[in-house]
Design a protein around this motif. Structure first.
Motif, PDB file in Angstrom:
ATOM      1  N   ALA A 541       0.837  -1.198   0.000  1.00 28.86           N
ATOM      2  CA  ALA A 541       0.000   0.000   0.000  1.00 28.86           C
ATOM      3  C   ALA A 541       0.874   1.251   0.000  1.00 28.86           C
ATOM      4  N   LEU A 542       1.915   1.249   0.851  1.00 30.83           N
ATOM      5  CA  LEU A 542       2.801   2.414   0.899  1.00 30.83           C
ATOM      6  C   LEU A 542       3.585   2.565  -0.399  1.00 30.83           C
ATOM      7  N   ARG A 543       3.943   1.431  -1.019  1.00 31.61           N
ATOM      8  CA  ARG A 543       4.647   1.512  -2.305  1.00 31.61           C
ATOM      9  C   ARG A 543       3.761   2.173  -3.358  1.00 31.61           C
ATOM     10  N   GLN A 544       2.480   1.837  -3.367  1.00 31.42           N
ATOM     11  CA  GLN A 544       1.562   2.453  -4.327  1.00 31.42           C
ATOM     12  C   GLN A 544       1.391   3.941  -4.048  1.00 31.42           C
ATOM     13  N   MET A 545       1.452   4.337  -2.779  1.00 28.55           N
ATOM     14  CA  MET A 545       1.353   5.768  -2.464  1.00 28.55           C
ATOM     15  C   MET A 545       2.593   6.509  -2.952  1.00 28.55           C
ATOM     16  N   GLU A 546       3.747   5.867  -2.872  1.00 25.10           N
ATOM     17  CA  GLU A 546       4.979   6.470  -3.402  1.00 25.10           C
ATOM     18  C   GLU A 546       4.886   6.638  -4.924  1.00 25.10           C
ATOM     19  N   PHE A 561      -5.344  11.752   4.779  1.00 22.79           N
ATOM     20  CA  PHE A 561      -4.361  11.096   5.624  1.00 22.79           C
ATOM     21  C   PHE A 561      -4.755  11.076   7.097  1.00 22.79           C
ATOM     22  N   GLY A 562      -5.797  11.803   7.458  1.00 24.73           N
ATOM     23  CA  GLY A 562      -6.283  11.745   8.830  1.00 24.73           C
ATOM     24  C   GLY A 562      -7.244  10.598   9.083  1.00 24.73           C
ATOM     25  N   ASP A 563      -7.564   9.831   8.051  1.00 24.38           N
ATOM     26  CA  ASP A 563      -8.509   8.713   8.186  1.00 24.38           C
ATOM     27  C   ASP A 563      -7.902   7.588   9.030  1.00 24.38           C
ATOM     28  N   PRO A 564      -8.719   6.908   9.837  1.00 27.25           N
ATOM     29  CA  PRO A 564      -8.207   5.809  10.677  1.00 27.25           C
ATOM     30  C   PRO A 564      -7.549   4.677   9.892  1.00 27.25           C
ATOM     31  N   LEU A 565      -7.796   4.579   8.585  1.00 31.05           N
ATOM     32  CA  LEU A 565      -7.174   3.486   7.826  1.00 31.05           C
ATOM     33  C   LEU A 565      -5.656   3.585   7.844  1.00 31.05           C
ATOM     34  N   PHE A 566      -5.120   4.785   8.143  1.00 31.57           N
ATOM     35  CA  PHE A 566      -3.671   4.970   8.190  1.00 31.57           C
ATOM     36  C   PHE A 566      -3.090   4.747   9.590  1.00 31.57           C
ATOM     37  N   ASP A 567      -3.936   4.475  10.575  1.00 33.69           N
ATOM     38  CA  ASP A 567      -3.439   4.390  11.957  1.00 33.69           C
ATOM     39  C   ASP A 567      -2.374   3.322  12.126  1.00 33.69           C
ATOM     40  N   GLU A 568      -2.451   2.221  11.365  1.00 34.14           N
ATOM     41  CA  GLU A 568      -1.479   1.129  11.513  1.00 34.14           C
ATOM     42  C   GLU A 568      -0.095   1.506  10.992  1.00 34.14           C
ATOM     43  N   VAL A 569      -0.009   2.556  10.154  1.00 38.93           N
ATOM     44  CA  VAL A 569       1.293   2.900   9.559  1.00 38.93           C
ATOM     45  C   VAL A 569       1.785   4.279   9.990  1.00 38.93           C
ATOM     46  N   ARG A 570       1.105   4.899  10.949  1.00 43.95           N
ATOM     47  CA  ARG A 570       1.499   6.267  11.313  1.00 43.95           C
ATOM     48  C   ARG A 570       2.924   6.334  11.858  1.00 43.95           C
ATOM     49  N   GLY A 571       3.400   5.267  12.451  1.00 43.46           N
ATOM     50  CA  GLY A 571       4.760   5.278  12.979  1.00 43.46           C
ATOM     51  C   GLY A 571       5.807   4.896  11.964  1.00 43.46           C
ATOM     52  N   PHE A 575       5.705   6.138   5.673  1.00 43.04           N
ATOM     53  CA  PHE A 575       4.481   6.945   5.655  1.00 43.04           C
ATOM     54  C   PHE A 575       4.830   8.412   5.900  1.00 43.04           C
ATOM     55  N   ALA A 576       5.745   8.670   6.830  1.00 43.39           N
ATOM     56  CA  ALA A 576       6.165  10.047   7.095  1.00 43.39           C
ATOM     57  C   ALA A 576       6.724  10.686   5.827  1.00 43.39           C
ATOM     58  N   SER A 577       7.476   9.907   5.055  1.00 46.04           N
ATOM     59  CA  SER A 577       8.054  10.420   3.816  1.00 46.04           C
ATOM     60  C   SER A 577       6.966  10.736   2.795  1.00 46.04           C
ATOM     61  N   VAL A 578       5.945   9.858   2.721  1.00 52.91           N
ATOM     62  CA  VAL A 578       4.829  10.087   1.804  1.00 52.91           C
ATOM     63  C   VAL A 578       4.099  11.385   2.171  1.00 52.91           C
ATOM     64  N   VAL A 579       3.826  11.565   3.464  1.00 60.29           N
ATOM     65  CA  VAL A 579       3.146  12.770   3.932  1.00 60.29           C
ATOM     66  C   VAL A 579       3.961  14.003   3.566  1.00 60.29           C
ATOM     67  N   HIS A 580       5.272  13.931   3.785  1.00 61.78           N
ATOM     68  CA  HIS A 580       6.150  15.058   3.465  1.00 61.78           C
ATOM     69  C   HIS A 580       6.116  15.380   1.969  1.00 61.78           C
ATOM     70  N   ASN A 581       6.176  14.320   1.128  1.00 57.51           N
ATOM     71  CA  ASN A 581       6.174  14.534  -0.322  1.00 57.51           C
ATOM     72  C   ASN A 581       4.912  15.271  -0.791  1.00 57.51           C
ATOM     73  N   PHE A 582       3.794  14.945  -0.165  1.00 53.48           N
ATOM     74  CA  PHE A 582       2.534  15.574  -0.555  1.00 53.48           C
ATOM     75  C   PHE A 582       2.325  16.941   0.111  1.00 53.48           C
ATOM     76  N   GLY A 583       3.361  17.436   0.788  1.00 55.98           N
ATOM     77  CA  GLY A 583       3.338  18.793   1.308  1.00 55.98           C
ATOM     78  C   GLY A 583       2.535  18.989   2.577  1.00 55.98           C
ATOM     79  N   LEU A 584       2.215  17.906   3.281  1.00 60.73           N
ATOM     80  CA  LEU A 584       1.420  18.005   4.501  1.00 60.73           C
ATOM     81  C   LEU A 584       2.311  17.886   5.737  1.00 60.73           C
ATOM     82  N   ASP A 585       1.752  18.139   6.897  1.00 62.53           N
ATOM     83  CA  ASP A 585       2.490  18.204   8.155  1.00 62.53           C
ATOM     84  C   ASP A 585       2.792  16.792   8.654  1.00 62.53           C
ATOM     85  N   GLU A 586       4.031  16.331   8.434  1.00 66.15           N
ATOM     86  CA  GLU A 586       4.368  14.948   8.801  1.00 66.15           C
ATOM     87  C   GLU A 586       4.329  14.728  10.309  1.00 66.15           C
TER      88      GLU A 586
END
Length: 599
Positions: A541-546, A561-571, A575-586
């Protein structure tokens, strides 16, 4: 109408008299738009056939007052008074052979009508008396105008008239205007009377009317009615050259503002003097409102309008907005549209800085480019330019959700629902925001209502399926997920629900279908990320987001990205890199539970 004289008032007098003697107004029992059309084109049933006890000379007088031709009506108040005088003559009543007691009532009615004749013309145009309480409507809805010409190809013009009045009234301070979508959704609701429409749209007054365009001539009627008592606050008719359509719109706006004792805004609407360009603009606005294939068609029409008048600010603004809806409805990448949309928006604002649609187009384009702060600014400018724009409110609400600013998002989405209560999109996003805010029962209730009204909308079914899944109601979630559209983005969301609900084989089959699609397929990687999260394969899933980021897919717009479906990968650092790439607050999006209320 400059040609109107006292005989217009005699027609109104005839309407009052008709109701007084028959017990109901002319054309009783029809939808509001049909009643307006009937007043233009039909003759009501003669009084003597509805109320046989009315003296023939009185019945004939009322029928004359309701003649379509002003020349066939009484030509002076004296004519009316002479007829009504006879009603009060005892020997006349006896000669008719009716019961004296019944005719005392009619004599009183005749006297009342006689007084009305004397004062009616003056009262209708006179300003409010000193000390009188003026009508104060805080919210108005403009219903779709009826095309009395009967040509389906001209329906867009009648709708365009209502659209323009919505835009003009939206600039009036202190006045809230119901959105086009909600008002126009009532087009076929002949079962609703004015008070019912008022309650449904949360408005104090309703504006409705008719339009007929024949050659170079234009005829427009309009009436403003209070929703509390159903009484007309103002009405008028206009017969002009077709080129005077803008003047008619301005006249109606000023009249309504005067009737409601409000004041006009200082901004002037920028329109075109090219009727052909205006025609294309109206067709484009009509097509855009239909969404689906209409979005692409609207782009062509707005371009046509601009080709005919390169100074038409609102056509540029609408073009920028339409272009930025193509990624949702036409499978076109946002990056390929950005330059065109931004150029059109900037041109609109150079011509008219108050063009709200241009700010919406810019806000969407910047958001699709992950320039969130700049996008936020233009959403605020759009709302400042038109606080009644439901699209601006809802899209800004979505923008705030994508940044996990949940309370602010709820505030904007609530305003959007108030402005557009008959939009499934608005209701669906508000329900989703409530769920993110820890209010799942409220969200489920809102979505249940949305399914009753907008069950065919993919957004409503998709969000309902996810909320059922979150509530542990897997069978209902699966049932809805199987009805979601097979378009790539929505198909991925349905795939997620099926996988999470235990239908792994079905979800895997969808994954195989999507993997076979060309890599250039818009939103392919975002949809696959959904699918892999559904079956618990977080690495894939994370590879597809990249890959989605590399393809410039608008992934955060499809899976906040605030949806609970991401709770398992928040750490996860990935995922932090994906959030950063999309310009959001990692830092925010990688925090445990994202600061949401505890379950």
């Amino acid at each position: 109408d400059p040609a109107a004289d006292k005989r217009v008032d005699f027609y109104s007098f005839g309407c009052v008299a008709y109701e007084l003697f028959t017990g109901h107004p002319p054309f009783f029992g029809r939808a509001p738009q049909a009643i307006l059309a009937a007043h233009l084109t039909e003759v009501p049933p003669p009084v003597e056939t509805v109320a046989p006890d009315v003296p023939p000379h009185v019945a004939k007088l009322i029928d004359r007052c309701l003649s379509k031709s002003a020349g066939d009506r009484p030509q002076s108040g004296r004519e009316i008074l002479e007829v009504l005088d006879a009603v009060q003559s005892p020997h006349r009543i006896d000669a008719i052979g009716k019961k004296r007691a019944d005719w005392r009532m009619l004599a009183g009615a005749g006297a009342l009508l006689a007084v009305m004749v004397v004062g009616y013309s003056f009262a209708r145009r006179a300003p409010a008396a000193a000390g009188a309480t003026p009508v104060r409507a805080k919210a108005v809805a403009v219903l779709p105008f009826t095309d009395t010409g009967g040509e389906s190809s001209e329906a867009y013009f009648a709708d365009g008239m209502a659209d323009e009045l919505i835009a003009a009234l939206g600039k009036v301070p202190e006045l809230s205007v119901a959105s086009r979508r909600s008002a126009f959704a009532l087009r076929q609701r002949s079962d609703l009377d004015i008070p019912s429409i008022g309650r449904l749209l949360h408005v104090d007054a309703i504006l409705e009317g008719t339009v007929r365009r024949a050659g170079n001539r234009l005829r427009v009627t309009a009436q403003l009615t209070g929703t509390t008592d159903g009484l007309a606050l103002w009405s008028d008719s206009y017969e002009r050259d077709a080129k005077d359509v803008f003047a008619v719109q301005d006249d109606i706006t000023r009249s309504i503002v005067g009737a409601l004792r409000l004041r006009l805004g200082t901004g002037q609407r920028q329109v075109t003097t090219n009727l052909s360009a205006y025609d294309d603009y109206l067709r484009g606005a009509y097509a855009l409102e239909q969404r689906g294939p209409g979005v692409r068609q609207s782009v062509e029409l707005f371009n046509s309008a601009i080709a005919k008048d390169s100074s038409f600010a609102r056509a540029y603004g609408k073009l920028s907005e339409a272009l930025e809806f193509l990624p949702y409805f036409a499978g076109v990448s946002a990056a390929s549209l950005e330059l065109r949309a931004v150029t059109a928006a900037n041109k609109a604002l150079a011509l008219d800085p108050s063009t709200a649609e241009a700010h919406i187009g810019l806000a969407l384009a910047l958001g699709h480019a992950f320039r969130w702060r700049e996008s936020d600014r233009h959403f605020q400018l759009a709302i400042a330019a038109d606080s009644n724009n439901a699209v601006a409110r809802t899209q800004y609400g979505r923008h705030l959700l994508h940044q996990a600013r949940i309370p602010e998002a709820i505030e904007q989405l609530k305003r959007g629902v108030t402005l557009d209560p008959l939009s499934g999109t608005q209701v669906g996003w508000l329900a989703y925001a409530h769920a993110l805010n820890g209010q799942l029962p409220l969200a489920l209730g809102e979505l249940a209502t949305a399914r009753e009204k907008f069950g065919g909308l993919d957004l409503v079914r998709q969000m309902s399926a996810q909320m059922f899944l979150r509530a542990g109601k897997n069978s209902q979630a699966i049932e809805l997920a199987r009805t979601i559209s097979s378009t790539v983005g929505f198909h991925g969301q349905g795939c997620y629900v099926l996988g999470k609900a235990g239908e792994r084989e079905e979800s895997s089959a969808i994954i195989r279908e999507m993997l076979a699609l060309p890599d250039t397929t818009w939103l392919k990687h975002t949809a696959l990320a959904y699918c892999y999260f559904g079956i618990g394969d977080n690495d894939k899933a994370l590879r597809q987001m990249e890959l989605a980021f590399q393809a410039r897919e608008i992934t955060p717009k499809w899976m906040p990205f605030g949806d609970p479906l991401f709770d398992e990968v928040r750490g996860s650092p990935r995922f932090a890199s994906v959030v950063h790439n999309f310009g959001l607050d990692e830092k925010l999006f990688t925090s445990p539970n994202l600061g949401r209320p505890a379950k």
